[in-house]
Design a protein around this motif. Structure first.
Motif, short mmCIF file in Angstrom:
data_model
loop_
_atom_site.label_atom_id
_atom_site.label_comp_id
_atom_site.label_asym_id
_atom_site.label_seq_id
_atom_site.Cartn_x
_atom_site.Cartn_y
_atom_site.Cartn_z
N LYS A 141 0.82 -1.21 0.00
CA LYS A 141 0.00 0.00 0.00
C LYS A 141 0.86 1.26 0.00
CE LYS A 141 -3.80 0.37 2.55
NZ LYS A 141 -4.72 0.60 3.70
N ASN A 142 1.92 1.30 0.79
CA ASN A 142 2.78 2.49 0.84
C ASN A 142 3.41 2.78 -0.51
OD1 ASN A 142 2.21 2.95 3.52
ND2 ASN A 142 4.01 1.85 4.28
N HIS A 143 3.83 1.72 -1.20
CA HIS A 143 4.44 1.91 -2.53
C HIS A 143 3.38 2.39 -3.53
CE1 HIS A 143 8.09 -0.93 -1.66
NE2 HIS A 143 8.18 0.25 -1.08
N GLN A 144 2.17 1.88 -3.41
CA GLN A 144 1.09 2.34 -4.28
C GLN A 144 0.84 3.84 -4.10
OE1 GLN A 144 -2.07 -0.24 -2.99
NE2 GLN A 144 -1.59 -1.85 -4.50
N ILE A 145 0.82 4.27 -2.85
CA ILE A 145 0.59 5.68 -2.55
C ILE A 145 1.73 6.54 -3.09
CG2 ILE A 145 0.48 7.36 -0.66
CD1 ILE A 145 -1.09 5.30 0.94
N GLU A 146 2.97 6.06 -2.92
CA GLU A 146 4.14 6.81 -3.43
C GLU A 146 4.06 6.96 -4.94
OE1 GLU A 146 7.57 4.75 -2.06
OE2 GLU A 146 7.28 5.30 0.05
N LEU A 147 3.64 5.90 -5.63
CA LEU A 147 3.52 5.96 -7.08
C LEU A 147 2.48 7.02 -7.49
CD1 LEU A 147 4.09 4.83 -9.93
CD2 LEU A 147 2.32 3.10 -9.48
N LEU A 148 1.36 7.02 -6.81
CA LEU A 148 0.30 7.98 -7.15
C LEU A 148 0.71 9.40 -6.80
CD1 LEU A 148 -2.85 5.97 -6.02
CD2 LEU A 148 -1.97 6.28 -8.34
N GLN A 149 1.49 9.56 -5.73
CA GLN A 149 1.99 10.89 -5.38
C GLN A 149 2.94 11.41 -6.47
OE1 GLN A 149 3.47 9.91 -1.39
NE2 GLN A 149 2.03 11.42 -0.53
N ASP A 150 3.71 10.52 -7.05
CA ASP A 150 4.61 10.92 -8.14
C ASP A 150 3.81 11.44 -9.34
OD1 ASP A 150 6.85 10.24 -6.68
OD2 ASP A 150 7.08 8.26 -7.60
N VAL A 151 2.73 10.74 -9.67
CA VAL A 151 1.89 11.16 -10.79
C VAL A 151 1.22 12.49 -10.47
CG1 VAL A 151 -0.02 10.55 -12.31
CG2 VAL A 151 1.50 8.76 -11.43
N MET A 152 0.76 12.62 -9.23
CA MET A 152 0.08 13.85 -8.82
C MET A 152 1.04 15.04 -8.88
SD MET A 152 -2.12 14.55 -5.32
CE MET A 152 -0.75 14.14 -4.23
N ALA A 153 2.30 14.83 -8.53
CA ALA A 153 3.28 15.91 -8.50
C ALA A 153 3.71 16.35 -9.90
CB ALA A 153 4.50 15.49 -7.69
N ALA A 154 3.76 15.40 -10.85
CA ALA A 154 4.23 15.74 -12.21
C ALA A 154 3.40 15.00 -13.25
CB ALA A 154 5.71 15.40 -12.35
N PRO A 155 2.13 15.31 -13.37
CA PRO A 155 1.27 14.56 -14.30
C PRO A 155 1.69 14.68 -15.76
CG PRO A 155 0.15 16.55 -13.49
CD PRO A 155 1.38 16.38 -12.66
N ASP A 156 2.31 15.82 -16.13
CA ASP A 156 2.72 16.00 -17.53
C ASP A 156 3.74 14.97 -17.97
OD1 ASP A 156 4.20 17.49 -15.55
OD2 ASP A 156 5.42 18.27 -17.19
N GLN A 157 4.51 14.43 -17.01
CA GLN A 157 5.54 13.45 -17.33
C GLN A 157 4.96 12.05 -17.53
OE1 GLN A 157 8.83 13.56 -14.57
NE2 GLN A 157 8.83 15.81 -14.48
N TYR A 158 3.70 11.86 -17.19
CA TYR A 158 3.09 10.52 -17.27
C TYR A 158 1.97 10.45 -18.30
CZ TYR A 158 5.46 9.23 -12.90
OH TYR A 158 6.40 8.94 -11.95
N GLN A 159 1.80 11.50 -19.11
CA GLN A 159 0.67 11.52 -20.04
C GLN A 159 0.67 10.37 -21.04
OE1 GLN A 159 -0.81 15.47 -21.62
NE2 GLN A 159 1.21 16.12 -20.90
N LEU A 160 1.85 9.92 -21.42
CA LEU A 160 1.94 8.86 -22.42
C LEU A 160 2.24 7.50 -21.81
CD1 LEU A 160 3.94 10.78 -25.19
CD2 LEU A 160 1.47 10.51 -24.96
N HIS A 161 2.23 7.42 -20.49
CA HIS A 161 2.52 6.16 -19.80
C HIS A 161 1.43 5.14 -20.12
CE1 HIS A 161 3.25 3.31 -16.52
NE2 HIS A 161 4.47 3.85 -16.42
N ALA A 162 1.82 3.88 -20.32
CA ALA A 162 0.90 2.84 -20.76
C ALA A 162 -0.27 2.64 -19.80
CB ALA A 162 1.64 1.52 -20.96
N THR A 163 0.00 2.66 -18.50
CA THR A 163 -1.07 2.41 -17.52
C THR A 163 -1.46 3.66 -16.74
OG1 THR A 163 0.60 1.67 -15.93
CG2 THR A 163 -0.52 -0.02 -17.23
#
Length: 478
Positions: free
Chosen positions: A44-66
């Protein structure tokens, strides 16, 4: 015997993301779907960290597969443009203006400047709340305002009238008090074994993520009442209209009256979707609590379904309360009445156009519609029949309305004085506190006089034994 420690859930939930300030609405729902589909192998902690990364820099994940859909949802939210209020407010009808707080007028003035506002009215019991004032009625075009509905979604009145002579009450007070103690629960208490009700099988509990997480708590609170001004009471009803819808002869009967809402289910739905609305509808600061959801959007449809579920859940709680008390009395009611407030309805205006009518602390009063308008624990309530006044948007007050805040009541009222007034009125109160004393409310007779154009009186209810949340001995009269 040692109590077992309740294990924390290892599955990521909406509440976990809310704690870290994750955007509500589509971003949150998308995040949960992605995590539960593609990242179940992470803790769960790793899941939250992953989502925090996306929340902090969403422009960097726009083309991410998932993670791309999540990044796009966050970016779309961040690009939401501010919404301006209209320069001139629409006119609205006021009933009983002399008894309404200035704060309620100010809130209604702002509500009438919303771009989605179609019409409005202010009831005689109105007082200041959050967003729309309590006692405010607002019709909007294809938009629903969570704080226009209110926090206690679907809060309602419910009455059972029994073929028992009113003299039974005075002869059996102790027995009736025990019935209330045995068959009602308030606040944080609940029944050890809640009764089954089909509302718990509703599809919304599995289809809407935030609602799914509230199901277990909703089941535990089934058949119970909230705190504050919620009550269950025995009293007498005098039927005054010979042409009443129940076919009851004129006379006085034993009755049970209850007031409560959708408990934690409704409160959490209101809180969550208010955040969603404020994210997608960026209003000026003074109007921020009036943020709305477009009913053509996914979030708007979700809230509408969740709101209706909460309303039906509130109704189920009342039905179980009355079912338990009817069983204790050993008889079925001759007549029942139920109406709700803190809700939004799809209705037609005078030209046949569909509008969303919010009644936040207001009773539906369409032509021929029955409702209950209570006073206080020491003053009468009324069974009413709506007259269908278009100027009020087919509405009436939902009670007497407060003249004193809870804080002010606790600071200024005297318990002996309150007890003296209750004793004089012949009222016994189990539970409650000073902030629900009779003097914190407006004069119900003046309120009713202000809305003679809106409703006619079918019968009068007089409370006798009242149970509310709190220490059972607090308000009892010596």
């Amino acid at each position: 015997m040692k109590k077992k420690n309740k294990q924390k859930s290892t599955k990521l939930a909406a509440s976990d993301l809310q704690k870290i300030g994750f955007p509500a609405g589509k971003p949150l729902g998308t995040a949960l779907n992605i995590i539960h589909t593609y990242y179940t192998d992470l803790g769960k902690n790793h899941q939250i960290e992953l989502l925090q990364d996306v929340m902090a820099a969403p422009d960097q994940y726009q083309l991410h597969a998932t993670l791309g859909p999540l990044a796009q949802a966050i970016l779309a939210r961040n690009e939401t443009k501010p919404v301006d209020l209209k320069q001139e407010r629409q006119e609205y009808k006021v009933y009983g203006a002399e008894g309404i707080q200035e704060g309620a007028f100010q809130q209604m003035e702002i509500a009438m400047c919303l771009p989605v506002t179609h019409a409005g009215a202010l009831m005689p019991d109105a007082h200041q709340g959050y967003g729309l004032p309590i006692g405010g009625v607002l019709a909007t075009l294809n938009a629903v305002i969570p704080y226009g509905v209110g926090v206690d979604i679907g809060c309602r009145m419910s009455m059972s009238i029994y073929d028992i002579h009113h003299g039974f009450l005075n002869k059996n007070r102790e027995e009736l008090k025990k019935m209330l103690m045995d068959n009602t629960r308030f606040g944080f208490t609940s029944f050890k074994k809640p009764m089954y009700h089909e509302v718990m099988d509703r599809h919304e509990f599995s289809e809407i993520p935030i609602v799914h997480e509230l199901k277990d708590r909703a089941y535990q609170q089934l058949g119970t009442s909230g705190g504050g001004n919620h009550f269950v009471e025995f009293g007498t009803v005098e039927i005054q209209d010979a042409n009443n819808e129940f076919g009851l002869p004129l006379g006085t009967y034993l009755s049970v009256l209850s007031h409560s809402g959708s408990r934690g289910l409704g409160a959490n739905i209101a809180g969550y979707y208010t955040k969603v609305a404020m994210d997608v509808c960026r209003l000026p600061l003074e109007a921020k609590h009036l943020a709305w959801l477009d009913l053509d959007t996914e979030a708007g449809q979700e809230y509408w379904m969740a709101m209706n579920l909460a309303g039906d859940y509130a109704s189920a709680c009342h039905h179980q309360i009355h079912q338990r008390l009817s069983a204790a009395l050993g008889t079925e009611p001759m007549a029942t009445i139920e109406n709700h407030h803190n809700f939004a309805w799809k209705e037609k205006d005078a030209k046949g156009r569909e509008v969303i009518v919010h009644r936040k602390g207001a009773t539906p009063a369409g032509k021929g519609v029955l409702g209950i308008i209570p006073g206080s624990m020491a003053t009468p309530g009324f069974i009413v029949r709506g007259k269908g006044d278009p100027a009020s948007l087919n509405s009436a007050s939902h009670g007497a309305g407060r003249v004193m805040s809870r804080t002010q009541a606790q600071k200024t009222l005297s318990l002996p004085d309150v007890q003296k007034q209750l004793k004089k009125a012949g009222i016994e109160v189990i539970g409650s506190s000073l902030d629900e004393a009779p003097m914190v409310y407006k004069d119900i007779h003046k309120v009713m006089a202000s809305q003679e154009d809106l409703v006619e009186i079918v019968g009068t209810f007089q409370p006798k034994i009242v149970r509310m949340n709190g220490d059972e001995k607090y308000m009892e009269v010596d």
